[in-house]
Write a protein that holds these residues in place. Structure first.
Motif, mmCIF file in Angstrom:
data_model
loop_
_atom_site.group_PDB
_atom_site.id
_atom_site.type_symbol
_atom_site.label_atom_id
_atom_site.label_comp_id
_atom_site.label_asym_id
_atom_site.label_seq_id
_atom_site.Cartn_x
_atom_site.Cartn_y
_atom_site.Cartn_z
ATOM 1 N N PRO A 152 0.774 -1.294 -0.005
ATOM 2 C CA PRO A 152 0.035 0.055 -0.001
ATOM 3 C C PRO A 152 0.738 1.365 0.113
ATOM 4 N N VAL A 153 1.968 1.302 0.697
ATOM 5 C CA VAL A 153 2.805 2.343 0.601
ATOM 6 C C VAL A 153 3.495 2.696 -0.643
ATOM 7 N N ASP A 154 3.714 1.669 -1.392
ATOM 8 C CA ASP A 154 4.268 1.640 -2.812
ATOM 9 C C ASP A 154 3.164 2.255 -3.723
ATOM 10 N N ARG A 155 2.010 1.645 -3.607
ATOM 11 C CA ARG A 155 0.839 2.269 -4.385
ATOM 12 C C ARG A 155 0.435 3.455 -4.164
ATOM 13 N N LEU A 156 0.723 3.981 -2.779
ATOM 14 C CA LEU A 156 0.365 5.433 -2.477
ATOM 15 C C LEU A 156 1.346 6.197 -3.230
ATOM 16 N N LEU A 157 2.608 5.965 -2.971
ATOM 17 C CA LEU A 157 3.567 6.757 -3.454
ATOM 18 C C LEU A 157 3.501 6.833 -4.988
ATOM 19 N N SER A 158 3.212 5.829 -5.885
ATOM 20 C CA SER A 158 3.051 5.566 -7.201
ATOM 21 C C SER A 158 1.983 6.378 -7.731
ATOM 22 N N TRP A 159 0.853 6.372 -7.093
ATOM 23 C CA TRP A 159 -0.407 7.157 -7.534
ATOM 24 C C TRP A 159 -0.252 8.599 -7.117
ATOM 25 N N MET A 160 0.655 8.681 -6.104
ATOM 26 C CA MET A 160 1.028 10.062 -5.839
ATOM 27 C C MET A 160 1.461 10.946 -7.146
ATOM 28 N N ASP A 161 2.217 10.315 -7.652
ATOM 29 C CA ASP A 161 2.799 10.943 -9.052
ATOM 30 C C ASP A 161 1.732 10.890 -9.854
ATOM 31 N N GLU A 162 0.976 9.838 -10.027
ATOM 32 C CA GLU A 162 -0.416 10.020 -10.960
ATOM 33 C C GLU A 162 -1.359 11.100 -10.709
ATOM 34 N N LEU A 163 -1.363 11.560 -9.131
ATOM 35 C CA LEU A 163 -2.151 12.547 -8.619
ATOM 36 C C LEU A 163 -1.743 13.728 -9.105
ATOM 37 N N GLN A 164 -0.293 13.906 -9.084
ATOM 38 C CA GLN A 164 0.234 15.346 -9.612
ATOM 39 C C GLN A 164 -0.183 15.440 -10.946
ATOM 40 N N VAL A 165 -0.003 14.567 -11.874
ATOM 41 C CA VAL A 165 -0.664 14.766 -13.291
ATOM 42 C C VAL A 165 -1.840 15.024 -13.328
ATOM 43 N N GLY A 166 -2.791 14.216 -12.707
ATOM 44 C CA GLY A 166 -4.347 14.525 -12.638
ATOM 45 C C GLY A 166 -4.670 15.952 -11.943
ATOM 46 N N GLY A 167 -3.782 16.248 -11.176
ATOM 47 C CA GLY A 167 -4.224 17.695 -10.355
ATOM 48 C C GLY A 167 -3.768 18.842 -11.290
ATOM 49 N N ALA A 168 -2.769 18.669 -12.071
ATOM 50 C CA ALA A 168 -2.464 19.507 -12.910
ATOM 51 C C ALA A 168 -3.455 19.663 -14.132
ATOM 52 N N SER A 169 -3.767 18.573 -14.399
ATOM 53 C CA SER A 169 -4.871 18.597 -15.516
ATOM 54 C C SER A 169 -6.138 19.091 -15.197
ATOM 55 N N LEU A 170 -6.591 19.055 -13.937
ATOM 56 C CA LEU A 170 -7.600 19.245 -13.260
ATOM 57 C C LEU A 170 -7.500 20.827 -13.158
ATOM 58 N N ALA A 171 -6.327 21.361 -12.730
ATOM 59 C CA ALA A 171 -6.307 22.896 -12.910
ATOM 60 C C ALA A 171 -6.463 23.473 -14.127
ATOM 61 N N ARG A 172 -5.831 22.892 -15.019
ATOM 62 C CA ARG A 172 -6.244 23.418 -16.531
ATOM 63 C C ARG A 172 -7.591 23.338 -16.868
ATOM 64 N N LEU A 173 -8.251 22.167 -16.436
ATOM 65 C CA LEU A 173 -9.801 22.201 -16.922
ATOM 66 C C LEU A 173 -10.646 23.028 -16.235
ATOM 67 N N LEU A 174 -10.189 23.276 -14.867
ATOM 68 C CA LEU A 174 -10.806 24.258 -14.075
ATOM 69 C C LEU A 174 -10.856 25.642 -14.565
ATOM 70 N N GLY A 175 -9.768 25.933 -14.903
ATOM 71 C CA GLY A 175 -8.920 27.199 -15.512
ATOM 72 C C GLY A 175 -9.995 27.634 -16.402
ATOM 73 N N VAL A 176 -10.484 26.867 -17.351
ATOM 74 C CA VAL A 176 -11.462 27.228 -18.544
ATOM 75 C C VAL A 176 -12.718 28.059 -17.993
ATOM 76 N N SER A 177 -13.128 27.756 -16.942
ATOM 77 C CA SER A 177 -14.207 28.622 -16.052
ATOM 78 C C SER A 177 -13.805 29.718 -15.586
ATOM 79 N N MET A 178 -12.451 30.315 -15.620
ATOM 80 C CA MET A 178 -11.996 31.178 -15.007
ATOM 81 C C MET A 178 -11.919 32.587 -16.272
ATOM 82 N N VAL A 179 -12.109 31.937 -17.454
ATOM 83 C CA VAL A 179 -12.016 32.962 -18.416
ATOM 84 C C VAL A 179 -13.105 34.127 -18.396
ATOM 85 N N GLY A 180 -12.599 35.645 -18.223
ATOM 86 C CA GLY A 180 -13.367 36.504 -17.913
ATOM 87 C C GLY A 180 -14.616 36.673 -19.170
ATOM 88 N N ASP A 181 -15.884 37.295 -18.854
ATOM 89 C CA ASP A 181 -16.708 37.516 -19.843
ATOM 90 C C ASP A 181 -16.557 38.517 -20.490
#
Length: 579
Positions: free
Chosen positions: A299-328
């Protein structure tokens, strides 16, 4: 046109959104955590029972006791397998549900972006957000989040069991904690920024390649091949550096993590043997402790392995959420249009600061009037058309309908007054009926067929294999560019706006068909205002008035006969077109 970078959400916004999702699916999340917790508890049975078996054998016991312990081992293994199955099913359902909501939310966010921003953002950024970032987030939500939850629950349960078994035997496994904590903190401080840079470089690379492919002939015609190659090489170089940076983080982090995994097992085995020799722990307890520590590694190995994937997913989520921050691009004031008169007064507009492409344009279009705009390429016809359609707002001056500034009207109300159709069009994957019903979801087959008849498309539509139910789009039935343009015009007929801005909307149809199509449209658009930006002068001949646009100004304005008689720019264009 100046490039606009779409925003990226900060870490605080990403965390807020993640917390929102957790609160929304709290009950399902508790179910998933509970099932995995029970599965982890069942998994503790084997190490503990195995230790008991060793101690009983050393102390001397009966075959019946051994049989009972072995049956207990089998029961724990079977229970764990059943619980793991249901826990995995619950995790998958939760992941798919959240992913579906994320996708729907992202589509809503993309569709809410002002069209002017979409066009300035460039193809690469939007394409990578809708493809690469969505795919990365899909992987994270489907696998990363459930696996992380499983790992955390397993670590807590197994660690608790180790302390319960023997606090003394739990101490040696702590030797790996400093390595894991220090390595993880070092990695997390750098990972988000590195992955955002990698995603941005992918966007820039794709944007450059798209421009190179779409504009290949123009690039070749102006001898700009070397400049495009330099741009591509630079983009590739930056993409290489960005990906190498994230790879570098992983090559430092994982060896540290591996050391953090192995040291606890070795130290527990070593000190456990010493504790046994000192009489502080039984042999069975030492074996159980070693097995539990070894069980902690996964489980520690999986936690750290997926922590790397979570960083990728978090960066992608930040870019997707950024779309809604476009000013009108518009400020709704609630001013209502008194009528359908379209006016432009003192209009100036620039794509780049201090470089106006429109210079003080004044134009008034009466309701029901047909105005043709002609002039050389690059004169500003399409830019003026976009302003008249309310896509962009002027830098100075005003464009109004019935006295209300177009950029101050809600989009729903604006599209009821004026709509823009250009040379660009899109056929969505779906039936022909669905493609047309986008403009009017309540339209029945009779209305759809009437719209097709208006644009001379009904004959070829009725010859399709399944008529209105024929599926169009990629790998399905393909329509020609001219047919796609007819469908785009049919959407306009269904949308039924009062004013139409046609930016060379029939340019992909041969002149004879285009003229026939425009005459058919004339009957349908009777009483509506039409602004036709055209390069075929028969459109100007049929219009009520003609505006000649040159160098960002209206050089001439009048009827066809008046402008021919004036013997100016329009007369010269007419004579050259007639020749």
């Amino acid at each position: 046109m100046a490039r606009v970078a779409l925003p990226v959400a900060d870490s605080a916004e990403v965390k807020r959104y993640a917390k929102f999702l957790m609160r929304k699916h709290y009950a399902r999340l508790i179910e998933v955590v509970g099932l995995h917790g029970l599965a982890a508890l069942a998994g503790l049975g084997a190490p503990l029972v195995f230790g008991q078996l060793i101690d009983r054998l050393r102390a001397g016991t009966s075959f019946a006791t051994v049989d009972k312990l072995i049956l207990a081992l089998l029961a724990f293994a079977l229970t764990q397998a059943v619980l793991t199955r249901f826990a995995a099913l619950a995790s998958t359902k939760l992941g798919e549900l959240v992913l579906a909501e994320l996708r729907e939310d992202f589509v809503d966010r993309v569709l809410s972006i002002p069209l002017s921003t979409v066009e300035r953002a460039g193809t690469g950024d939007l394409v990578t957000r809708t493809s690469r970032d969505v795919a990365a987030l899909s992987h994270t939500v489907r696998r990363g989040v459930p696996e992380t939850l499983i790992a955390m629950v397993s670590i807590l349960v197994t660690g608790g069991a180790l302390v319960w078994l023997s606090p003394l035997l739990a101490l040696p496994c702590l030797v790996g904690v400093p390595f894991l904590v220090a390595g993880t903190r070092w990695y997390l401080r750098r990972a988000v920024k590195a992955y955002l840079r990698e995603n941005a470089s992918n966007s820039e690379l794709l944007d450059g390649l798209t421009e190179a492919v779409e504009g290949a002939r123009t690039t070749e015609a102006f001898g700009a091949d070397k400049r495009r190659k330099v741009r591509t090489d630079n983009d590739l170089r930056e993409n290489y550096r960005a990906e190498r940076a994230t790879l570098g983080l992983r090559t430092v982090f994982w060896p540290i993590a591996d050391m953090g995994f192995m040291l606890p097992i070795a130290s527990t085995l070593f000190f456990g043997g010493w504790f046994f020799m000192q009489g502080w722990a039984t042999a069975g307890a030492v074996v159980s402790a070693v097995l539990l520590v070894q069980q902690l590694v996964d489980p520690v190995d999986r936690l750290l392995s997926w922590m790397d994937e979570l960083q990728v997913g978090g960066a992608s989520l930040a870019r997707l959420l950024g779309v809604s921050m476009v000013g009108d691009d518009r400020k709704v004031t609630g001013v209502a249009a008194a009528d359908e008169r379209l006016d432009a007064r003192g209009v100036r507009y620039s794509y780049v600061d201090d470089r106006d492409v429109l210079h003080g344009v004044d134009l008034s279009i009466a309701p029901g009037e047909r105005l043709a705009m002609v002039g050389p390429s690059g004169a500003g016809k399409s830019t003026l058309g976009r302003l008249l359609a309310g896509i962009d707002g002027p830098r100075t001056g005003a464009v109004t309908v019935g006295g209300a500034p177009l950029v101050e009207l809600p989009l729903e109300e604006l599209r009821g007054h004026v709509a823009l159709v250009t040379q660009e069009h899109h056929i969505f994957l779906g039936t022909l009926r669905e493609n047309l019903a986008l403009a009017k979801p309540t339209a029945d087959d009779e209305e759809i067929k009437a719209a097709l008849q208006a644009v001379d498309a009904l004959d070829w539509v009725e010859e399709l294999p399944e008529g209105l139910d024929t599926v169009l789009g990629s790998a399905k039935h393909n329509v020609s560019p001219a047919q796609a343009q007819q469908l785009a015009l049919a959407r306009l007929v269904l949308a039924d706006p009062h004013t139409l801005v046609l930016d060379e909307a029939t340019s992909l149809i041969d002149p004879r068909s285009a003229r026939h199509l425009e005459r058919s449209l004339a009957a349908v658009l009777e009483g509506r205002t039409v602004v036709a930006i055209a390069h075929r002068l028969f459109s100007a001949h049929d219009a009520d008035r003609v505006a000649v646009v040159e160098e960002g100004k209206i050089a001439e304005l009048g009827s066809h006969d008046e402008l021919v008689a004036a013997n100016g720019s329009y007369a010269a264009l007419w004579r050259s077109w007639q020749a």
